[in-house]
Scaffold this motif. Structure first.
Motif, PDB file in Angstrom:
ATOM      1  N   LEU A 193      66.631 119.448  31.997  1.00 48.99           N
ATOM      2  CA  LEU A 193      67.923 119.029  32.526  1.00 48.99           C
ATOM      3  C   LEU A 193      67.926 117.556  32.926  1.00 48.99           C
ATOM      4  CD1 LEU A 193      68.710 122.159  34.731  1.00 48.99           C
ATOM      5  CD2 LEU A 193      69.932 121.445  32.665  1.00 48.99           C
ATOM      6  N   GLN A 194      66.783 117.074  33.404  1.00 48.27           N
ATOM      7  CA  GLN A 194      66.692 115.684  33.881  1.00 48.27           C
ATOM      8  C   GLN A 194      65.443 115.017  33.283  1.00 48.27           C
ATOM      9  OE1 GLN A 194      67.278 115.159  38.183  1.00 48.27           O
ATOM     10  NE2 GLN A 194      68.051 117.258  38.296  1.00 48.27           N
ATOM     11  N   PRO A 195      65.457 114.731  31.991  1.00 46.79           N
ATOM     12  CA  PRO A 195      64.259 114.192  31.334  1.00 46.79           C
ATOM     13  C   PRO A 195      63.843 112.821  31.852  1.00 46.79           C
ATOM     14  CG  PRO A 195      66.160 114.110  29.870  1.00 46.79           C
ATOM     15  CD  PRO A 195      66.574 114.916  31.040  1.00 46.79           C
ATOM     16  N   ASP A 196      64.738 112.107  32.478  1.00 48.06           N
ATOM     17  CA  ASP A 196      64.414 110.789  33.028  1.00 48.06           C
ATOM     18  C   ASP A 196      64.196 110.833  34.542  1.00 48.06           C
ATOM     19  OD1 ASP A 196      64.566 109.626  30.528  1.00 48.06           O
ATOM     20  OD2 ASP A 196      66.714 109.219  30.730  1.00 48.06           O
ATOM     21  N   SER A 197      63.895 112.004  35.059  1.00 51.69           N
ATOM     22  CA  SER A 197      63.693 112.158  36.502  1.00 51.69           C
ATOM     23  C   SER A 197      62.221 111.936  36.842  1.00 51.69           C
ATOM     24  CB  SER A 197      64.118 113.553  36.959  1.00 51.69           C
ATOM     25  OG  SER A 197      63.704 113.782  38.296  1.00 51.69           O
ATOM     26  N   TYR A 198      61.982 110.866  37.566  1.00 54.51           N
ATOM     27  CA  TYR A 198      60.609 110.624  38.064  1.00 54.51           C
ATOM     28  C   TYR A 198      60.127 111.809  38.890  1.00 54.51           C
ATOM     29  CZ  TYR A 198      57.103 109.197  41.446  1.00 54.51           C
ATOM     30  OH  TYR A 198      55.994 109.165  42.247  1.00 54.51           O
ATOM     31  N   ASP A 199      61.003 112.325  39.751  1.00 52.44           N
ATOM     32  CA  ASP A 199      60.618 113.409  40.635  1.00 52.44           C
ATOM     33  C   ASP A 199      60.193 114.646  39.862  1.00 52.44           C
ATOM     34  OD1 ASP A 199      61.267 111.763  42.735  1.00 52.44           O
ATOM     35  OD2 ASP A 199      63.300 112.570  42.955  1.00 52.44           O
ATOM     36  N   ALA A 200      60.905 114.968  38.791  1.00 46.73           N
ATOM     37  CA  ALA A 200      60.583 116.163  38.011  1.00 46.73           C
ATOM     38  C   ALA A 200      59.190 116.044  37.396  1.00 46.73           C
ATOM     39  CB  ALA A 200      61.640 116.372  36.923  1.00 46.73           C
TER      40      ALA A 200
END
Length: 372
Positions: A42-49
């Motif tokens: 869902l969030q491929p550019d999420s550092y946190d993920a």
């Protein structure tokens, strides 16, 4: 040396990290993995993920996969020291020490006071046997955390490895002031005292170590070696026997036990010990040489010659083996071979008066026999 199992978060802004539900830690592996994969999808550019998945994989012992996630997170935000530290930890656990060093250096570039980073960097250098490079970060570690006993121990060990024995002893002592039952520190201090030839003090330190952990084969070996150095051969044999019960393939213990047995005149037992050493280390010159000595004392002269031949094959220019070989051949009345051995001794050591005398005696006896 121990890698700390803490991933510190002091002084970090973690308020924006999206934490997985508390229940995720109790779910099956597949369910947790699905959670993180869906988050990333869902969030491929999420550092946190990526960072959170990496930390979860790290906790699962999936170090290679964790590094992949940390690399993705760092590509998105390279300014977070914790991610570099976690990546370094994963690399260290895989034995990728060069990669771990780079990660820990990145941590310290971003935050020189990051908890445990100096220690971890020094430890990574240490396990790569880069002892000199290990010392500065370990010194920083004990300055930052004066009660960090493992850092004191690791620093002491690095100082020992660079032959700074007096300083090593001081640092081992400091570790012991912080933790009086630190078995490894007693062993390390004993090794440093042994290197300084203070064998009595080394034995005291090894005794304390062995009182805390009686199954430490290497400490028994060093204890026995101190006894041997002091001429206490019976005690040394006891120590070497303890070593061999714990590590039957410790060839140095077999060899040194044989040396002590030979000093006590137990030549047959000495030969058996040398044989055990040579089964495990067939190119050990001293074992072949001393085996030859023991065989000669046991009256097994032909076998002694064979043992000296093995020693000479390893060190062709060692005149002592040639001398002993010549003496045994003389005793066997193999005079021409004895003459050849003494000639070789004098090629290697022209001023050897004993070899000159032995050569003259061999030539005289050979001439007498030929004249009959």
């Amino acid at each position: 040396m121990r890698q700390t199992d803490e991933v510190p978060t002091d002084n970090l802004d973690v308020t924006t990290i999206q934490i997985a539900p508390a229940t995720a830690a109790q779910t099956e592996y597949e369910a947790a993995l699905t959670y993180y994969d869906q988050w990333i999808q869902l969030q491929p550019d999420s550092y946190d993920a990526w960072s959170e998945k990496g930390n979860w994989l790290l906790g699962q012992g999936q170090y290679g996969e964790a590094i992949i996630c940390f690399d993705q997170a760092i590509a998105l935000n390279q300014m977070i020291p914790l991610t570099h530290y976690s990546r370094g930890w994963a690399a260290y656990m895989l034995g990728w020490y060069d990669a771990a060093i780079v990660s820990y250096q990145n941590v310290l570039y971003l935050d020189p006071g990051f908890p445990n980073a100096c220690y971890s960097l020094g430890l990574a250098f240490y396990v790569k046997h880069q002892y000199q490079q290990a010392i500065p970060p370990l010194q920083q570690a004990v300055e930052q955390q004066p009660d960090f006993v493992d850092a004191w121990y690791c620093l002491a060990s690095a100082l020992y490895a660079t032959e700074r024995y007096e300083s090593a002893i001081k640092h081992f002592n400091h570790a012991l002031e912080l933790h009086s039952d630190y078995q490894e520190a007693y062993s390390g201090r004993g090794a440093a005292l042994m290197a300084l030839r203070d064998y009595e003090a080394a034995i005291v330190s090894f005794d304390k170590s062995l009182s805390l952990r009686s199954d430490d084969a290497e400490t028994w070996y060093k204890w026995a070696s101190c006894m041997k150095r002091l001429g206490r051969h019976e005690a040394a044999i006891v120590g070497y026997d303890k070593t061999l019960v714990l590590q039957p393939n410790h060839w140095e213990a077999w060899y040194n036990c044989g040396s002590c047995l030979m000093k006590l005149g137990n030549y047959d037992q000495a030969i058996a010990s040398f044989d055990q050493a040579l089964q495990r280390q067939p190119d050990h010159y001293e074992s072949w040489f001393n085996r030859g000595v023991a065989l000669r004392h046991s009256g097994k002269l032909t076998e002694a010659v064979n043992s000296y031949d093995k020693a000479i094959a390893l060190r062709p220019d060692d005149y002592k083996a040639w001398t002993n070989r010549g003496n045994v051949l003389f005793s066997l009345d193999r005079l021409q071979e004895a003459v050849a051995s003494y000639d070789r001794v004098l090629e290697l050591n022209p001023d050897d008066e004993r070899a000159k005398q032995s050569l003259a005696m061999a030539i005289k006896r050979l001439s007498s026999k030929q004249g009959k």
